[in-house]
Design a protein around this motif. Structure first.
Motif, PDB file in Angstrom:
ATOM      1  N   VAL A 120       0.838  -1.195   0.000  1.00 29.69           N
ATOM      2  CA  VAL A 120       0.000   0.000   0.000  1.00 29.69           C
ATOM      3  C   VAL A 120       0.872   1.244   0.000  1.00 29.69           C
ATOM      4  CG1 VAL A 120      -0.170  -0.048   2.529  1.00 29.69           C
ATOM      5  CG2 VAL A 120      -1.887   1.203   1.205  1.00 29.69           C
ATOM      6  N   ALA A 121       0.391   2.283  -0.679  1.00 29.93           N
ATOM      7  CA  ALA A 121       1.059   3.585  -0.688  1.00 29.93           C
ATOM      8  C   ALA A 121      -0.011   4.662  -0.705  1.00 29.93           C
ATOM      9  CB  ALA A 121       1.986   3.718  -1.898  1.00 29.93           C
ATOM     10  N   ARG A 122       0.427   5.897  -0.473  1.00 29.45           N
ATOM     11  CA  ARG A 122      -0.481   7.039  -0.535  1.00 29.45           C
ATOM     12  C   ARG A 122      -0.610   7.496  -1.981  1.00 29.45           C
ATOM     13  NH1 ARG A 122      -0.871  10.137   4.041  1.00 29.45           N
ATOM     14  NH2 ARG A 122      -2.323  11.374   2.816  1.00 29.45           N
ATOM     15  N   ALA A 123      -1.815   7.828  -2.373  1.00 25.82           N
ATOM     16  CA  ALA A 123      -2.071   8.349  -3.710  1.00 25.82           C
ATOM     17  C   ALA A 123      -2.599   9.768  -3.571  1.00 25.82           C
ATOM     18  CB  ALA A 123      -3.087   7.476  -4.436  1.00 25.82           C
ATOM     19  N   VAL A 124      -1.974  10.702  -4.252  1.00 24.94           N
ATOM     20  CA  VAL A 124      -2.357  12.102  -4.087  1.00 24.94           C
ATOM     21  C   VAL A 124      -3.222  12.619  -5.229  1.00 24.94           C
ATOM     22  CG1 VAL A 124      -0.384  12.682  -2.663  1.00 24.94           C
ATOM     23  CG2 VAL A 124      -0.171  12.819  -5.138  1.00 24.94           C
ATOM     24  N   LYS A 125      -3.151  11.991  -6.393  1.00 29.71           N
ATOM     25  CA  LYS A 125      -3.920  12.478  -7.531  1.00 29.71           C
ATOM     26  C   LYS A 125      -5.302  11.818  -7.550  1.00 29.71           C
ATOM     27  CE  LYS A 125      -0.094  13.942 -10.411  1.00 29.71           C
ATOM     28  NZ  LYS A 125       0.442  14.023 -11.782  1.00 29.71           N
ATOM     29  N   PRO A 126      -6.330  12.544  -7.987  1.00 27.75           N
ATOM     30  CA  PRO A 126      -7.716  12.067  -7.885  1.00 27.75           C
ATOM     31  C   PRO A 126      -8.094  11.056  -8.967  1.00 27.75           C
ATOM     32  CG  PRO A 126      -7.688  14.223  -8.916  1.00 27.75           C
ATOM     33  CD  PRO A 126      -6.261  13.919  -8.535  1.00 27.75           C
ATOM     34  N   LEU A 127      -7.354   9.969  -9.026  1.00 29.81           N
ATOM     35  CA  LEU A 127      -7.647   8.902  -9.975  1.00 29.81           C
ATOM     36  C   LEU A 127      -8.340   7.768  -9.241  1.00 29.81           C
ATOM     37  CD1 LEU A 127      -7.095   7.642 -12.880  1.00 29.81           C
ATOM     38  CD2 LEU A 127      -5.110   6.549 -11.807  1.00 29.81           C
ATOM     39  N   CYS A 128      -9.310   7.147  -9.879  1.00 31.82           N
ATOM     40  CA  CYS A 128      -9.863   5.898  -9.353  1.00 31.82           C
ATOM     41  C   CYS A 128      -9.645   4.830 -10.418  1.00 31.82           C
ATOM     42  CB  CYS A 128     -11.338   6.039  -8.987  1.00 31.82           C
ATOM     43  SG  CYS A 128     -12.408   6.648 -10.300  1.00 31.82           S
ATOM     44  N   ARG A 129      -9.173   3.673  -9.972  1.00 35.14           N
ATOM     45  CA  ARG A 129      -8.775   2.645 -10.929  1.00 35.14           C
ATOM     46  C   ARG A 129      -8.810   1.285 -10.244  1.00 35.14           C
ATOM     47  NH1 ARG A 129      -5.080   2.400 -15.556  1.00 35.14           N
ATOM     48  NH2 ARG A 129      -3.856   0.483 -15.542  1.00 35.14           N
ATOM     49  N   ILE A 130      -9.454   0.317 -10.862  1.00 38.16           N
ATOM     50  CA  ILE A 130      -9.382  -1.067 -10.410  1.00 38.16           C
ATOM     51  C   ILE A 130      -8.928  -1.898 -11.597  1.00 38.16           C
ATOM     52  CG2 ILE A 130     -11.075  -0.891  -8.548  1.00 38.16           C
ATOM     53  CD1 ILE A 130     -13.180  -2.002 -10.435  1.00 38.16           C
ATOM     54  N   ALA A 131      -8.065  -2.872 -11.328  1.00 38.38           N
ATOM     55  CA  ALA A 131      -7.500  -3.648 -12.432  1.00 38.38           C
ATOM     56  C   ALA A 131      -7.080  -5.018 -11.942  1.00 38.38           C
ATOM     57  CB  ALA A 131      -6.298  -2.922 -13.041  1.00 38.38           C
ATOM     58  N   SER A 132      -7.133  -5.979 -12.855  1.00 40.04           N
ATOM     59  CA  SER A 132      -6.557  -7.291 -12.582  1.00 40.04           C
ATOM     60  C   SER A 132      -5.127  -7.297 -13.117  1.00 40.04           C
ATOM     61  CB  SER A 132      -7.414  -8.384 -13.226  1.00 40.04           C
ATOM     62  OG  SER A 132      -7.520  -8.178 -14.623  1.00 40.04           O
ATOM     63  N   ALA A 133      -4.570  -8.464 -13.353  1.00 38.31           N
ATOM     64  CA  ALA A 133      -3.140  -8.595 -13.624  1.00 38.31           C
ATOM     65  C   ALA A 133      -2.695  -7.839 -14.879  1.00 38.31           C
ATOM     66  CB  ALA A 133      -2.786 -10.070 -13.762  1.00 38.31           C
ATOM     67  N   TYR A 134      -1.654  -7.037 -14.720  1.00 41.97           N
ATOM     68  CA  TYR A 134      -0.996  -6.379 -15.844  1.00 41.97           C
ATOM     69  C   TYR A 134       0.370  -5.894 -15.365  1.00 41.97           C
ATOM     70  CZ  TYR A 134      -1.814  -1.688 -13.931  1.00 41.97           C
ATOM     71  OH  TYR A 134      -1.801  -0.568 -13.141  1.00 41.97           O
ATOM     72  N   SER A 135       1.192  -5.470 -16.312  1.00 43.07           N
ATOM     73  CA  SER A 135       2.531  -4.975 -15.992  1.00 43.07           C
ATOM     74  C   SER A 135       2.791  -3.685 -16.745  1.00 43.07           C
ATOM     75  CB  SER A 135       3.608  -6.002 -16.379  1.00 43.07           C
ATOM     76  OG  SER A 135       3.463  -7.200 -15.665  1.00 43.07           O
ATOM     77  N   MET A 136       3.648  -2.842 -16.160  1.00 46.17           N
ATOM     78  CA  MET A 136       4.157  -1.668 -16.852  1.00 46.17           C
ATOM     79  C   MET A 136       5.671  -1.651 -16.692  1.00 46.17           C
ATOM     80  SD  MET A 136       1.357   1.367 -16.184  1.00 46.17           S
ATOM     81  CE  MET A 136       2.098   2.345 -17.507  1.00 46.17           C
ATOM     82  N   LEU A 137       6.358  -1.317 -17.774  1.00 44.94           N
ATOM     83  CA  LEU A 137       7.816  -1.291 -17.777  1.00 44.94           C
ATOM     84  C   LEU A 137       8.299   0.095 -18.168  1.00 44.94           C
ATOM     85  CD1 LEU A 137       8.565  -4.629 -19.695  1.00 44.94           C
ATOM     86  CD2 LEU A 137       8.587  -4.279 -17.226  1.00 44.94           C
ATOM     87  N   GLN A 138       9.246   0.621 -17.404  1.00 42.46           N
ATOM     88  CA  GLN A 138       9.909   1.859 -17.804  1.00 42.46           C
ATOM     89  C   GLN A 138      11.099   1.469 -18.672  1.00 42.46           C
ATOM     90  OE1 GLN A 138      11.436   4.375 -14.682  1.00 42.46           O
ATOM     91  NE2 GLN A 138      11.617   6.138 -16.034  1.00 42.46           N
ATOM     92  N   VAL A 139      11.019   1.806 -19.936  1.00 46.15           N
ATOM     93  CA  VAL A 139      12.036   1.365 -20.892  1.00 46.15           C
ATOM     94  C   VAL A 139      13.034   2.464 -21.227  1.00 46.15           C
ATOM     95  CG1 VAL A 139      10.576  -0.413 -21.906  1.00 46.15           C
ATOM     96  CG2 VAL A 139      10.453   1.920 -22.788  1.00 46.15           C
ATOM     97  N   LEU A 140      12.745   3.700 -20.838  1.00 43.23           N
ATOM     98  CA  LEU A 140      13.685   4.803 -21.012  1.00 43.23           C
ATOM     99  C   LEU A 140      14.064   5.329 -19.637  1.00 43.23           C
ATOM    100  CD1 LEU A 140      12.060   6.770 -23.986  1.00 43.23           C
ATOM    101  CD2 LEU A 140      13.919   5.100 -24.070  1.00 43.23           C
ATOM    102  N   GLY A 141      15.323   5.668 -19.455  1.00 49.77           N
ATOM    103  CA  GLY A 141      15.786   6.076 -18.134  1.00 49.77           C
ATOM    104  C   GLY A 141      16.059   4.845 -17.285  1.00 49.77           C
ATOM    105  N   GLN A 142      15.868   4.969 -15.979  1.00 52.97           N
ATOM    106  CA  GLN A 142      16.094   3.837 -15.085  1.00 52.97           C
ATOM    107  C   GLN A 142      15.076   2.743 -15.369  1.00 52.97           C
ATOM    108  OE1 GLN A 142      15.459   4.636 -10.933  1.00 52.97           O
ATOM    109  NE2 GLN A 142      16.510   2.790 -10.247  1.00 52.97           N
ATOM    110  N   ARG A 143      15.556   1.532 -15.585  1.00 52.19           N
ATOM    111  CA  ARG A 143      14.657   0.430 -15.910  1.00 52.19           C
ATOM    112  C   ARG A 143      13.902  -0.009 -14.655  1.00 52.19           C
ATOM    113  NH1 ARG A 143      14.024  -2.497 -20.359  1.00 52.19           N
ATOM    114  NH2 ARG A 143      13.158  -4.597 -20.229  1.00 52.19           N
ATOM    115  N   GLN A 144      12.573   0.110 -14.700  1.00 52.84           N
ATOM    116  CA  GLN A 144      11.723  -0.257 -13.575  1.00 52.84           C
ATOM    117  C   GLN A 144      10.548  -1.083 -14.082  1.00 52.84           C
ATOM    118  OE1 GLN A 144      10.810   2.913 -10.626  1.00 52.84           O
ATOM    119  NE2 GLN A 144      11.942   4.280 -11.969  1.00 52.84           N
ATOM    120  N   VAL A 145       9.974  -1.866 -13.178  1.00 50.24           N
ATOM    121  CA  VAL A 145       8.806  -2.666 -13.528  1.00 50.24           C
ATOM    122  C   VAL A 145       7.742  -2.489 -12.453  1.00 50.24           C
ATOM    123  CG1 VAL A 145       9.817  -4.710 -12.416  1.00 50.24           C
ATOM    124  CG2 VAL A 145       7.950  -4.981 -14.056  1.00 50.24           C
TER     125      VAL A 145
END
Length: 236
Positions: A120-145
């Motif tokens: 869990v983390a704090r979210a400051v922007k007013p987004l609401c989102r529910i999702a099942s399994a998926y991934s996001m990759l940062q491919v430019l700059g520091q590589r993160q997943v």
């Protein structure tokens, strides 16, 4: 949203009637989950109240890692969150049947399956989102997943059910930002209703969801048949 069920038959084609179709929690599970939703709402309201007081200049007890001084019912909150997550991820029934059975029976000795974490983390922007399994990759700059099994994002929190991604994909964003670990909350009794959040959570950093970062640096990996996602904005 597919698949959906008509007359106890699972369908994958678009419904002839059109409209919006959602795969949701069945009536018995929804009734069980609703026992614990008030505990989640109370925690969210308490944290939001502290945010409002801080913005107005009222001093609040500080914590070096962002955890506010509020009461929480950890076992009840975890059950509220996890009931929503297993509804988002139907594959839980195949992969972790014993855990799912314990959750639906409201077992007092339930544990998350080995390897799974509730973060869990704090979210400051007013987004609401529910999702099942998926991934996001940062491919430019520091590589993160950012790799999640299920996700619930409603300010002031973002909750994810996840596991440690392979090192070959890059560093886990969740680990780099050191999100709070609520994995053991499910082990708390439902009668524990006034725990100090600072005693059950070591940190609660503020984060920005990858979709709200530089999208030219991030790519999203999902399945059109197995990933369920619904999102919108919260207007105060």
């Amino acid at each position: 949203m597919r698949p959906y069920i008509v007359d106890n038959v699972m369908c994958h084609d678009s419904p002839r009637e059109g409209g919006l179709w959602l795969r949701t929690i069945c009536e018995p599970c929804n009734g069980l989950a609703s026992r614990y939703d008030d505990a989640y709402g109370e925690l969210a309201n308490r944290v939001s109240l502290i945010d409002r007081l801080n913005r107005r200049g009222f001093a609040q007890p500080s914590h070096p890692y962002g955890v506010p001084s509020v009461h929480v019912a950890p076992g009840r909150v975890a059950r509220s969150v996890l009931h929503g997550m297993v509804a988002l991820a139907p594959s839980m029934n195949l992969m972790h049947e014993e855990f799912l059975t314990g959750l639906l029976k409201d077992d007092t000795q339930i544990r998350l399956p080995p390897g799974l974490q509730l973060r869990v983390a704090r979210a400051v922007k007013p987004l609401c989102r529910i999702a099942s399994a998926y991934s996001m990759l940062q491919v430019l700059g520091q590589r993160q997943v950012y790799d999640v099994f299920a996700e619930i994002y409603f300010a002031p929190f973002i909750w994810v059910l996840c596991s440690k991604p392979p090192d070959t994909l890059g560093h886990s964003l969740i680990e780099l930002e050191r999100w709070g670990d609520a994995t053991d909350w499910i082990r708390y009794s439902s009668t524990a209703t006034r725990s100090d959040l600072r005693d059950v959570l070591d940190r609660l950093p503020t984060t920005v969801h990858p979709i709200q970062r530089n999208r030219q640096q991030w790519i999203e990996l999902s399945s059109p048949d197995q990933t369920y996602l619904l999102e919108g904005l919260i207007h105060e």
